[in-house]
Design a protein around this motif. Sequence first.
Motif, PDB file in Angstrom:
ATOM      1  N   LYS A 263       0.837  -1.214   0.000  1.00  0.00           N
ATOM      2  CA  LYS A 263       0.000   0.000   0.000  1.00  0.00           C
ATOM      3  C   LYS A 263       0.866   1.256   0.000  1.00  0.00           C
ATOM      4  N   LEU A 264       2.015   1.196   0.646  1.00  0.00           N
ATOM      5  CA  LEU A 264       2.941   2.329   0.640  1.00  0.00           C
ATOM      6  C   LEU A 264       4.248   1.846   0.024  1.00  0.00           C
ATOM      7  N   TYR A 265       4.782   2.661  -0.871  1.00  0.00           N
ATOM      8  CA  TYR A 265       5.990   2.260  -1.605  1.00  0.00           C
ATOM      9  C   TYR A 265       7.116   3.236  -1.292  1.00  0.00           C
ATOM     10  N   PHE A 266       8.142   2.738  -0.650  1.00  0.00           N
ATOM     11  CA  PHE A 266       9.302   3.580  -0.336  1.00  0.00           C
ATOM     12  C   PHE A 266      10.378   3.237  -1.358  1.00  0.00           C
ATOM     13  N   VAL A 267      10.526   4.117  -2.338  1.00  0.00           N
ATOM     14  CA  VAL A 267      11.424   3.784  -3.446  1.00  0.00           C
ATOM     15  C   VAL A 267      12.746   4.537  -3.286  1.00  0.00           C
ATOM     16  N   PRO A 268      13.845   3.894  -3.703  1.00  0.00           N
ATOM     17  CA  PRO A 268      15.153   4.538  -3.511  1.00  0.00           C
ATOM     18  C   PRO A 268      15.426   5.669  -4.495  1.00  0.00           C
ATOM     19  N   THR A 269      14.872   5.579  -5.709  1.00  0.00           N
ATOM     20  CA  THR A 269      15.199   6.591  -6.735  1.00  0.00           C
ATOM     21  C   THR A 269      13.953   6.929  -7.565  1.00  0.00           C
ATOM     22  N   LYS A 270      14.086   7.987  -8.335  1.00  0.00           N
ATOM     23  CA  LYS A 270      13.008   8.403  -9.253  1.00  0.00           C
ATOM     24  C   LYS A 270      12.741   7.293 -10.277  1.00  0.00           C
ATOM     25  N   GLU A 271      13.811   6.617 -10.712  1.00  0.00           N
ATOM     26  CA  GLU A 271      13.650   5.556 -11.711  1.00  0.00           C
ATOM     27  C   GLU A 271      12.741   4.452 -11.190  1.00  0.00           C
ATOM     28  N   SER A 272      12.905   4.073  -9.907  1.00  0.00           N
ATOM     29  CA  SER A 272      12.043   3.010  -9.343  1.00  0.00           C
ATOM     30  C   SER A 272      10.604   3.510  -9.236  1.00  0.00           C
ATOM     31  N   ALA A 273      10.442   4.807  -8.949  1.00  0.00           N
ATOM     32  CA  ALA A 273       9.086   5.367  -8.879  1.00  0.00           C
ATOM     33  C   ALA A 273       8.417   5.258 -10.247  1.00  0.00           C
TER      34      ALA A 273
ATOM     35  N   LYS B 212      28.255   9.805  -9.084  1.00  0.00           N
ATOM     36  CA  LYS B 212      27.421  10.371  -8.015  1.00  0.00           C
ATOM     37  C   LYS B 212      26.479   9.297  -7.467  1.00  0.00           C
ATOM     38  N   ASN B 213      26.469   9.182  -6.147  1.00  0.00           N
ATOM     39  CA  ASN B 213      25.579   8.214  -5.493  1.00  0.00           C
ATOM     40  C   ASN B 213      24.111   8.604  -5.720  1.00  0.00           C
ATOM     41  N   PRO B 214      23.335   7.710  -6.365  1.00  0.00           N
ATOM     42  CA  PRO B 214      21.940   8.078  -6.663  1.00  0.00           C
ATOM     43  C   PRO B 214      20.960   7.728  -5.541  1.00  0.00           C
ATOM     44  N   TYR B 215      21.486   7.230  -4.404  1.00  0.00           N
ATOM     45  CA  TYR B 215      20.590   6.615  -3.412  1.00  0.00           C
ATOM     46  C   TYR B 215      20.287   7.483  -2.191  1.00  0.00           C
ATOM     47  N   GLY B 216      20.496   8.805  -2.327  1.00  0.00           N
ATOM     48  CA  GLY B 216      20.031   9.687  -1.255  1.00  0.00           C
ATOM     49  C   GLY B 216      21.098  10.033  -0.251  1.00  0.00           C
ATOM     50  N   MET B 217      20.615  10.685   0.829  1.00  0.00           N
ATOM     51  CA  MET B 217      21.521  11.354   1.756  1.00  0.00           C
ATOM     52  C   MET B 217      21.791  10.553   3.019  1.00  0.00           C
ATOM     53  N   GLY B 218      21.142   9.388   3.165  1.00  0.00           N
ATOM     54  CA  GLY B 218      21.326   8.631   4.409  1.00  0.00           C
ATOM     55  C   GLY B 218      20.254   8.926   5.441  1.00  0.00           C
ATOM     56  N   ASN B 219      19.134   9.506   4.990  1.00  0.00           N
ATOM     57  CA  ASN B 219      18.036   9.772   5.943  1.00  0.00           C
ATOM     58  C   ASN B 219      16.753   9.051   5.507  1.00  0.00           C
ATOM     59  N   ALA B 220      16.905   7.955   4.790  1.00  0.00           N
ATOM     60  CA  ALA B 220      15.735   7.252   4.234  1.00  0.00           C
ATOM     61  C   ALA B 220      14.799   6.763   5.339  1.00  0.00           C
ATOM     62  N   ALA B 221      15.360   6.196   6.401  1.00  0.00           N
ATOM     63  CA  ALA B 221      14.509   5.622   7.453  1.00  0.00           C
ATOM     64  C   ALA B 221      13.699   6.704   8.149  1.00  0.00           C
ATOM     65  N   GLU B 222      14.345   7.842   8.424  1.00  0.00           N
ATOM     66  CA  GLU B 222      13.641   8.937   9.106  1.00  0.00           C
ATOM     67  C   GLU B 222      12.472   9.413   8.242  1.00  0.00           C
ATOM     68  N   LEU B 223      12.725   9.589   6.939  1.00  0.00           N
ATOM     69  CA  LEU B 223      11.652  10.028   6.041  1.00  0.00           C
ATOM     70  C   LEU B 223      10.502   9.031   6.060  1.00  0.00           C
ATOM     71  N   MET B 224      10.840   7.748   6.010  1.00  0.00           N
ATOM     72  CA  MET B 224       9.813   6.689   5.957  1.00  0.00           C
ATOM     73  C   MET B 224       8.903   6.703   7.176  1.00  0.00           C
ATOM     74  N   ILE B 225       9.517   6.776   8.331  1.00  0.00           N
ATOM     75  CA  ILE B 225       8.702   6.692   9.546  1.00  0.00           C
ATOM     76  C   ILE B 225       7.820   7.938   9.671  1.00  0.00           C
ATOM     77  N   LYS B 226       8.334   9.096   9.244  1.00  0.00           N
ATOM     78  CA  LYS B 226       7.498  10.319   9.259  1.00  0.00           C
ATOM     79  C   LYS B 226       6.315  10.156   8.296  1.00  0.00           C
ATOM     80  N   ILE B 227       6.556   9.561   7.149  1.00  0.00           N
ATOM     81  CA  ILE B 227       5.473   9.359   6.165  1.00  0.00           C
ATOM     82  C   ILE B 227       4.416   8.415   6.754  1.00  0.00           C
ATOM     83  N   ILE B 228       4.872   7.385   7.443  1.00  0.00           N
ATOM     84  CA  ILE B 228       3.939   6.424   8.055  1.00  0.00           C
ATOM     85  C   ILE B 228       3.133   7.121   9.164  1.00  0.00           C
TER      86      ILE B 228
END
Length: 381
Positions: free
Chosen positions: A141-151, A352-368
């Motif tokens: 139901k919720l999709y946490f994707v690493p990059t725009k390409e996966s979206a 260039k690392n395409p996988y974000g800044m290292g705050n993925a988990a924090e963003l996810m839990i806030k979204i939840i």
Amino acid sequence: MKIAIVLGTRPEIIKMASVMDEVEKRGHELLLIHTGQHYDKEMSENFFIDLKLPTPNYNIHVGSGSHGAQTAKMMEGIEEVLIDEKPDILLVQGDTNAVLAGALVASKLHIPVGHVEAGLRSYDETMPEEINRLAADICSKLYFVPTKESAINLVMEGISRKRIFVTGNTVVDACFRNLKISKNRDKSEYSQGLLDLDIDNMGSILTLTMHRAETVDDKERLTNIIEALEELDDINIIFPIHPRTKKTMENFGLFDRLNNLSHVHIIKPVGYLDFLLLLSKSTIILTDSGGLQEEAITLDVPALTLRYNTERPETVSAGGNILVGSDKELILENARKILDDEEFANKMKSAKNPYGMGNAAELMIKIIEDANETDTLKVLA
Ligand code: UD1
Ligand code: UDP
């Protein structure tokens, strides 16, 4: 909120570590279910120790087996726990059998599923992981994707944009949170395998890992790879060997052939802190691992991937990863370029690392949390 996590293998433990931290840090109840797919100390327990993770509330102890049998046992065990515990959401990560089992069971119990690392596609349905990803994304139901390409992959499959969140990959959280810890340790904390090798003084290193069914269950492919490694005798090759690979190489009579080479060092799988140290000291990473393709570009180490396709194409287009399959000539040609051509190596390192800044988990839990507050979670279930 009560947030459940199902995991079962080494990469899931590593990639869900920051999510577990955030769940607890933000005051939620964590319900951790380990399927028991990986059970050797080196494949599971050591990561709980290195990453200071809580002991799972449940372990289903499915062990090894055929895909059907293993997934069925997981489903039975997960179902029982979810009926008893009634979490508000279940999180699964990646593409293993635990993801398939968890997503199927929870969706039928009307527990919303959040898929961490959703939307990856290799478009190769001979890979069990591709089937798991596709099935899990149908149930989520919720999709946490690493990059725009996966979206974009998910949007093309008809998933509503409102449920897709580009968070980056939690592997970057894991790398950033642990690299310093790994480097600042006293040597006495290294595993015996690394201590024996004296990696600080051994010269240049190629780190090798391989475990995918399509690579290591195929004698011809393995033989081609070994032939390339035999010729790469001016670099130390460190190979923390996955238990699956050890078994198949022994069965094919290939283990001793590789192990007898003086520049090749086969060791047991190492813990995460040791592995990060090894990666950070490597000149080349040769791998068929998914997580390693991501970690290589995060740590600026050139990667050669022992596959003909990848669900991580961002690493290739960024210039940090080259697909070499199990083609001896391609492996040798590209390894030689990295070793001998400084400009080529530097270009790969600066991808260039395409996988974000290292705050993925924090963003996810806030979204939840937001989804819970607005009752979206209930509507989605
Ligand atoms: C699994 C995942 C794969 C993931 C990998 C991470 C699936 C379909 N595959 O593959 O996507 O990339 O984990 O490492 O979920 N074994 C042991 N000890 C263990 C675990 C396994 O000896 O602790 C041996 C057993 O002989 C087993 C074999 O390894 O049959 C394969 O294990 P399995 O869990 O089926 O798949 P992996 O290859 O580990
Ligand atoms: N890894 C580790 N020790 C090892 C080999 C790998 O800690 O000896 C870590 C690596 O850093 C990465 C993860 O395990 O984060 C990758 O796991 P694997 O290759 O088994 O699975 P995949 O990512 O392909 O699903």
